[in-house]
Design a protein around this motif. Sequence first.
Motif, PDB file in Angstrom:
ATOM      1  N   GLY A  88     -71.521  65.108  57.650  1.00 47.61           N
ATOM      2  CA  GLY A  88     -72.493  66.149  57.975  1.00 47.61           C
ATOM      3  C   GLY A  88     -73.800  66.052  57.248  1.00 47.61           C
ATOM      4  O   GLY A  88     -74.680  66.884  57.461  1.00 47.61           O
ATOM      5  N   ILE A  89     -73.968  65.062  56.369  1.00 48.40           N
ATOM      6  CA  ILE A  89     -75.236  64.901  55.660  1.00 48.40           C
ATOM      7  C   ILE A  89     -76.056  63.843  56.391  1.00 48.40           C
ATOM      8  O   ILE A  89     -75.614  62.701  56.549  1.00 48.40           O
ATOM      9  CB  ILE A  89     -75.019  64.513  54.195  1.00 48.40           C
ATOM     10  N   MET A  90     -77.227  64.229  56.850  1.00 49.64           N
ATOM     11  CA  MET A  90     -78.124  63.328  57.567  1.00 49.64           C
ATOM     12  C   MET A  90     -79.405  63.177  56.774  1.00 49.64           C
ATOM     13  O   MET A  90     -79.898  64.141  56.184  1.00 49.64           O
ATOM     14  CB  MET A  90     -78.424  63.873  58.965  1.00 49.64           C
ATOM     15  N   THR A  91     -79.938  61.970  56.745  1.00 50.88           N
ATOM     16  CA  THR A  91     -81.155  61.702  55.990  1.00 50.88           C
ATOM     17  C   THR A  91     -82.145  60.972  56.868  1.00 50.88           C
ATOM     18  O   THR A  91     -81.779  60.273  57.814  1.00 50.88           O
ATOM     19  CB  THR A  91     -80.855  60.843  54.751  1.00 50.88           C
ATOM     20  N   GLN A  92     -83.422  61.128  56.538  1.00 49.41           N
ATOM     21  CA  GLN A  92     -84.489  60.496  57.293  1.00 49.41           C
ATOM     22  C   GLN A  92     -85.588  60.105  56.331  1.00 49.41           C
ATOM     23  O   GLN A  92     -86.028  60.923  55.524  1.00 49.41           O
ATOM     24  CB  GLN A  92     -85.039  61.444  58.360  1.00 49.41           C
ATOM     25  N   SER A  93     -86.022  58.848  56.393  1.00 46.54           N
ATOM     26  CA  SER A  93     -87.055  58.356  55.481  1.00 46.54           C
ATOM     27  C   SER A  93     -87.849  57.267  56.171  1.00 46.54           C
ATOM     28  O   SER A  93     -87.363  56.616  57.100  1.00 46.54           O
ATOM     29  CB  SER A  93     -86.440  57.800  54.189  1.00 46.54           C
ATOM     30  N   GLY A  94     -89.067  57.073  55.686  1.00 45.01           N
ATOM     31  CA  GLY A  94     -89.881  55.974  56.168  1.00 45.01           C
ATOM     32  C   GLY A  94     -89.379  54.652  55.610  1.00 45.01           C
ATOM     33  O   GLY A  94     -88.846  54.587  54.508  1.00 45.01           O
TER      34      GLY A  94
END
Length: 458
Positions: free
Chosen positions: A407-413
């Motif tokens: 359930g942990i979602m991450t978003q990065s450049g």
Amino acid sequence: MSGADHYEVLNVERTASAAEIKTAYRKLVRQVHPDQGGNAALFRLVQEAWNTLSDPVKRASYDRLLAGQSTTTSREPDPQPYADQQPDPQPEPEPTWTWSTDQPWSSTSSSSSAQAEQPEQPRTTGERVQPVDAGPILVGPPFGRWRVPALVALAGFTALVVWIVVTSGYHGFWDVISGIGIAAMIMVAMPPHWSRRVPFGRLFKTLGVLTAAFLLLALVLSFVPSLLDDASAIGRVVIGAVVVGLVVVRILTGRWSKAHALDLAIDRTAAYEFNLWGRPGEPLVDDALAAPISAYDVLLQRRTANLLDPVVGALPAAKLVHGAQLGAVAVDHMLINGHRVALIVSLVGPPGAYSLDAYGSLVFNGQPIDSPVPALKAAVAAWSGRLRTAQVRGFLIVHPTVDGQGGIMTQSGSEAAVTCLSARSADRELLNWLEPEGNVLDRRLLYDVLRRAPYGLI
């Protein structure tokens, strides 16, 4: 048995008394209890350690188990860091926006390679990690490359000086002093790690430098018209060869000596065969600059260290430094491979979407939250200025409240100074970023991180 050592969890020695264990437990449980803002998974680790070590029978059985593991030559990795947590039979797939790589990942990424507790070793030695595929380690730069040219040049220069000393005529006191001075130039040409061992080495080096300066002055004056008849062409050639040869040989032997000193500063065996320096939750250097680390952060750093083991195992030349310091700037973990350096910190959070906004702050489900990102960005800037030949990047790993929970979602450049990663995919992301450097170890970089940066040396 849990993958974490119960004595290490409570931060006590294996010879600790029952009273010492009880005191450590009471102090630690107040810090990690969920009702006090602690983490449930870490709290269960403390409880499990207390339940085992507080019972004399269980403790004796546990000690025998540890003793048996310490004598086992081959250890299987513990696929479950915590015994009371079972993996999901069908783990939910990672969201497509968490990472974008198409490269396959071996099944070892889902298991921890934490080993049984070893006796504490010096921090500059590290703990042995058996690589998955220990291919050839290309050391850059090769420190031994200066040895042969330096020795050849030194042998040629020594032969020239000996020839001059032997063939010269001595008709008085100053001729003898001149011969001794010419012979002393050999001491000037020698590598410093040799000349320091010679008795009265400084005296001979001073005499050799003065003789070289006198010969250079004599060579210049020999071209003055009024003195031209007093100097032969062969004499000028010999004097010029001695002066130029001394400069060239001293440059070569100086580089060899500098590389030799650097080679000794990092133990040759450790640089090749050991992958870890320091211990999670402890500063690399115990000094007044190191900020105190809470028990909660110690356990969190150990939890993150388990995720980094597969990365180190997949890259035999990679080095993992815990508690790396640059003066007063400290970072939890540092991964080095070739000329890429990953600075890693972590936090624990509930399921949701984590990302970095335009200002570099951590956002949880669209709302800014407090996090170690500002400190990590400052560490990236500081280390980038220090390690000018390396590409430095920060990584924030978000752990779930319960280990193994999704359930942990991450978003990065892709090229951001700081990247946010979920614990489930952190090893893959780090490997994908470090792997392009290949199987290369820059020992100058490692030397700077271990021996110079912690003390602020230039």
